[in-house]
Design a protein around this motif. Structure first.
Motif, PDB file in Angstrom:
ATOM      1  N   ARG A  53     -16.449  -4.003   8.765  1.00  0.00           N
ATOM      2  CA  ARG A  53     -16.470  -5.465   8.824  1.00  0.00           C
ATOM      3  C   ARG A  53     -16.709  -5.983  10.238  1.00  0.00           C
ATOM      4  NH1 ARG A  53     -11.419  -7.012   4.867  1.00  0.00           N
ATOM      5  NH2 ARG A  53     -12.425  -6.343   2.961  1.00  0.00           N
ATOM      6  N   GLY A  54     -16.936  -5.075  11.172  1.00  0.00           N
ATOM      7  CA  GLY A  54     -17.210  -5.475  12.546  1.00  0.00           C
ATOM      8  C   GLY A  54     -15.977  -5.643  13.404  1.00  0.00           C
ATOM      9  N   GLY A  55     -14.808  -5.357  12.850  1.00  0.00           N
ATOM     10  CA  GLY A  55     -13.564  -5.448  13.613  1.00  0.00           C
ATOM     11  C   GLY A  55     -13.188  -4.106  14.217  1.00  0.00           C
ATOM     12  N   PHE A  56     -11.910  -3.959  14.520  1.00  0.00           N
ATOM     13  CA  PHE A  56     -11.387  -2.757  15.155  1.00  0.00           C
ATOM     14  C   PHE A  56     -10.043  -2.466  14.506  1.00  0.00           C
ATOM     15  CE2 PHE A  56      -9.192  -0.490  18.586  1.00  0.00           C
ATOM     16  CZ  PHE A  56     -10.164   0.438  18.936  1.00  0.00           C
ATOM     17  N   GLY A  57      -9.834  -1.254  13.980  1.00  0.00           N
ATOM     18  CA  GLY A  57      -8.541  -0.965  13.368  1.00  0.00           C
ATOM     19  C   GLY A  57      -8.496   0.330  12.597  1.00  0.00           C
ATOM     20  N   HIS A  58      -7.679   0.333  11.549  1.00  0.00           N
ATOM     21  CA  HIS A  58      -7.440   1.491  10.695  1.00  0.00           C
ATOM     22  C   HIS A  58      -7.815   1.147   9.257  1.00  0.00           C
ATOM     23  CE1 HIS A  58      -4.575   2.182  14.042  1.00  0.00           C
ATOM     24  NE2 HIS A  58      -4.936   3.428  13.866  1.00  0.00           N
ATOM     25  N   MET A  59      -7.980   2.169   8.418  1.00  0.00           N
ATOM     26  CA  MET A  59      -8.152   1.975   6.987  1.00  0.00           C
ATOM     27  C   MET A  59      -7.237   2.949   6.258  1.00  0.00           C
ATOM     28  SD  MET A  59     -11.407   1.929   4.419  1.00  0.00           S
ATOM     29  CE  MET A  59     -12.075   0.426   5.041  1.00  0.00           C
ATOM     30  N   PRO A  60      -5.924   2.614   6.173  1.00  0.00           N
ATOM     31  CA  PRO A  60      -5.000   3.515   5.487  1.00  0.00           C
ATOM     32  C   PRO A  60      -5.299   3.580   3.994  1.00  0.00           C
ATOM     33  CG  PRO A  60      -3.914   1.460   6.069  1.00  0.00           C
ATOM     34  CD  PRO A  60      -5.277   1.414   6.668  1.00  0.00           C
ATOM     35  N   LEU A  61      -4.974   4.723   3.411  1.00  0.00           N
ATOM     36  CA  LEU A  61      -5.106   4.921   1.971  1.00  0.00           C
ATOM     37  C   LEU A  61      -3.707   5.132   1.435  1.00  0.00           C
ATOM     38  CD1 LEU A  61      -6.915   5.378  -0.522  1.00  0.00           C
ATOM     39  CD2 LEU A  61      -7.020   7.797   0.136  1.00  0.00           C
ATOM     40  N   GLY A  62      -3.287   4.289   0.507  1.00  0.00           N
ATOM     41  CA  GLY A  62      -1.926   4.354  -0.013  1.00  0.00           C
ATOM     42  C   GLY A  62      -1.881   4.625  -1.495  1.00  0.00           C
ATOM     43  N   ALA A  63      -0.714   5.057  -1.964  1.00  0.00           N
ATOM     44  CA  ALA A  63      -0.478   5.295  -3.383  1.00  0.00           C
ATOM     45  C   ALA A  63       0.790   4.565  -3.799  1.00  0.00           C
ATOM     46  CB  ALA A  63      -0.336   6.786  -3.662  1.00  0.00           C
ATOM     47  N   TRP A  64       0.706   3.885  -4.938  1.00  0.00           N
ATOM     48  CA  TRP A  64       1.836   3.149  -5.487  1.00  0.00           C
ATOM     49  C   TRP A  64       2.023   3.545  -6.939  1.00  0.00           C
ATOM     50  CZ3 TRP A  64      -1.584   1.373  -2.046  1.00  0.00           C
ATOM     51  CH2 TRP A  64      -1.088   0.736  -0.902  1.00  0.00           C
ATOM     52  N   VAL A  65       3.291   3.562  -7.402  1.00  0.00           N
ATOM     53  CA  VAL A  65       3.566   3.735  -8.821  1.00  0.00           C
ATOM     54  C   VAL A  65       3.435   2.345  -9.430  1.00  0.00           C
ATOM     55  CG1 VAL A  65       5.255   4.459 -10.550  1.00  0.00           C
ATOM     56  CG2 VAL A  65       5.138   5.648  -8.352  1.00  0.00           C
ATOM     57  N   ALA A  66       2.406   2.136 -10.233  1.00  0.00           N
ATOM     58  CA  ALA A  66       2.119   0.807 -10.766  1.00  0.00           C
ATOM     59  C   ALA A  66       3.244   0.303 -11.669  1.00  0.00           C
ATOM     60  CB  ALA A  66       0.796   0.816 -11.530  1.00  0.00           C
ATOM     61  N   ASN A  67       3.915   1.200 -12.389  1.00  0.00           N
ATOM     62  CA  ASN A  67       4.997   0.798 -13.286  1.00  0.00           C
ATOM     63  C   ASN A  67       6.141   0.134 -12.540  1.00  0.00           C
ATOM     64  OD1 ASN A  67       3.596   3.304 -13.978  1.00  0.00           O
ATOM     65  ND2 ASN A  67       4.744   3.252 -15.877  1.00  0.00           N
ATOM     66  N   THR A  68       6.478   0.674 -11.371  1.00  0.00           N
ATOM     67  CA  THR A  68       7.659   0.213 -10.630  1.00  0.00           C
ATOM     68  C   THR A  68       7.302  -0.526  -9.353  1.00  0.00           C
ATOM     69  OG1 THR A  68       7.785   2.266  -9.370  1.00  0.00           O
ATOM     70  CG2 THR A  68       8.984   2.191 -11.463  1.00  0.00           C
ATOM     71  N   ARG A  69       6.016  -0.504  -9.001  1.00  0.00           N
ATOM     72  CA  ARG A  69       5.508  -1.111  -7.768  1.00  0.00           C
ATOM     73  C   ARG A  69       6.086  -0.438  -6.516  1.00  0.00           C
ATOM     74  NH1 ARG A  69       6.499  -6.087 -10.973  1.00  0.00           N
ATOM     75  NH2 ARG A  69       4.504  -6.612 -11.863  1.00  0.00           N
ATOM     76  N   GLU A  70       6.470   0.828  -6.645  1.00  0.00           N
ATOM     77  CA  GLU A  70       7.007   1.590  -5.507  1.00  0.00           C
ATOM     78  C   GLU A  70       5.867   2.231  -4.727  1.00  0.00           C
ATOM     79  OE1 GLU A  70      10.870   3.892  -6.427  1.00  0.00           O
ATOM     80  OE2 GLU A  70       9.773   3.740  -8.320  1.00  0.00           O
ATOM     81  N   HIS A  71       5.960   2.176  -3.405  1.00  0.00           N
ATOM     82  CA  HIS A  71       5.014   2.840  -2.522  1.00  0.00           C
ATOM     83  C   HIS A  71       5.477   4.283  -2.381  1.00  0.00           C
ATOM     84  CE1 HIS A  71       3.788   4.085   1.578  1.00  0.00           C
ATOM     85  NE2 HIS A  71       2.627   3.736   1.070  1.00  0.00           N
ATOM     86  N   VAL A  72       4.564   5.252  -2.637  1.00  0.00           N
ATOM     87  CA  VAL A  72       4.990   6.655  -2.614  1.00  0.00           C
ATOM     88  C   VAL A  72       4.288   7.521  -1.570  1.00  0.00           C
ATOM     89  CG1 VAL A  72       5.877   6.729  -4.970  1.00  0.00           C
ATOM     90  CG2 VAL A  72       3.461   7.185  -4.565  1.00  0.00           C
ATOM     91  N   ALA A  73       3.139   7.085  -1.025  1.00  0.00           N
ATOM     92  CA  ALA A  73       2.457   7.887   0.002  1.00  0.00           C
ATOM     93  C   ALA A  73       1.408   7.047   0.719  1.00  0.00           C
ATOM     94  CB  ALA A  73       1.787   9.111  -0.616  1.00  0.00           C
ATOM     95  N   THR A  74       1.156   7.383   1.984  1.00  0.00           N
ATOM     96  CA  THR A  74       0.109   6.728   2.773  1.00  0.00           C
ATOM     97  C   THR A  74      -0.513   7.743   3.721  1.00  0.00           C
ATOM     98  OG1 THR A  74       1.135   4.550   2.725  1.00  0.00           O
ATOM     99  CG2 THR A  74      -0.365   4.964   4.526  1.00  0.00           C
TER     100      THR A  74
END
Length: 98
Positions: A53-74
């Protein structure tokens, strides 16, 4: 780099019933949602690079349990990492299933 919350899915052996696919409730199933997003940095951060997008930064990839909306890994990735990289998705999926 991976992060994992202090939650334990074994406390919910039956899963959650509010996930519905094609009108059918997925009782006893867990649905994992993998998603990448651009995180813009305002200064020089370790691992940050130019984004598509022309900016500067990171692009983390995350995983969530959709049933509980819990974040489980990044996985913290540079800003020019492709959002659908198969190797990165396999790595995050393996971490999420641990």
């Amino acid at each position: 780099m991976f992060s994992r919350p202090a939650s334990d899915s074994t406390l919910r052996p039956g899963g959650f019933i509010w996930i519905t696919v094609c009108g059918r409730e997925l009782t006893g199933w867990y649905v994992l949602d993998l998603d990448a997003t651009v995180v813009t940095c305002t200064g020089r951060k370790e691992g940050a690079v130019g984004t598509f997008r022309g900016g500067f930064g990171h692009m983390p990839l995350g995983a969530w349990v959709a049933n509980t909306r819990e974040h489980v890994a990044t996985l913290l990735r540079p800003g020019n990492a492709p959002p659908h990289d198969v190797a990165d998705r396999k790595t995050v999926l393996a971490a999420a299933l641990r």
